[in-house]
Design an enzyme around this catalytic site. Structure first.
Site: not given
Ligand code: PCA
Length: 201
Positions: A80, A142, A166
């Site tokens: 990100e 996240c 991610h």
């Molecule tokens: N993904 C979520 C919250 C926990 C996770 O593994 C997110 O992208 O916010």
């Protein structure tokens, strides 16, 4: 040896498996590149998760922080670029569903990742893994965890690489889910995260 805090999340919403959990458990205590890995799992809880990760960073004093989260439906590993000062989303695992809330009353609108995200993406692509920089971490847990860590580091004048990555669903999650989604093997997910860690100085 430098220390890396590597965090993942527990399952949430209607995803019975969170593949980040497996990666963090597998790499905890291992050495990758220049770093010894301290693995830590976070709850999908707006009140608890930011407090827990901030406590880990303050207590363990890592030299780098990489947080992992599931982005079911994404096809690539996506570091990100930015976290924004906003909490908004579906109910967390404690039933809390903030709407249009600030994470930090007096915090800046956003923080850029301090991880070498371009190098990480290039390294993954060279190894044959789909990868891309993502320009939104969403407004759920996240994003919240990424923002909270970068806010802590900024407010304490601490300069270290920190940010969020991610990952797509694992095969086990895609098979267990009623929704169709792209998936990767656990072995590939783990190898990809290992390559990312090797891009840290
Ligand atoms: N993904 C979520 C919250 C926990 C996770 O593994 C997110 O992208 O916010």
């Amino acid at each position: 040896m430098k220390k890396l805090l590597l965090t993942g999340f527990e399952p949430f919403l209607d995803f019975p498996i969170n593949p980040t959990e497996k990666i963090v458990n597998a790499l905890d205590g291992k050495t990758v590149g220049n770093y010894e890995i301290i693995g830590h799992l976070l709850p999908v809880d707006f009140n608890l998760a930011p407090k827990k990760i901030v406590k880990e960073v303050a207590g363990k004093r890592p030299d780098a922080v990489i947080s992992l989260g599931l982005a079911a439906g994404r096809t690539a590993i996506t570091p990100e670029r930015i976290a924004i000062n906003c909490q908004d989303g579906e109910p967390d695992n404690s039933g809390v569903a903030p709407e249009d809330k600030l994470i930090e009353e007096n915090g800046p609108d956003g923080y850029f990742s301090t991880l070498p995200i371009r190098r990480m993406v290039n390294r993954l692509k060279e190894a044959g893994y789909p990868a891309a920089i993502s320009n939104t971490a969403g407004t759920y847990l996240c994003n919240n965890v990424m923002y909270s860590v970068l806010h802590l580091l900024k407010s304490t004048n601490t300069e270290l690489p920190a940010g969020f990555v991610h990952i797509p669903a694992s095969h086990a999650l895609a098979a267990a889910s009623k929704k169709g989604m792209a998936s990767w093997s656990d072995a590939d997910l783990q190898e990809a995260i290992t390559l990312i860690i090797k891009e840290l100085d």
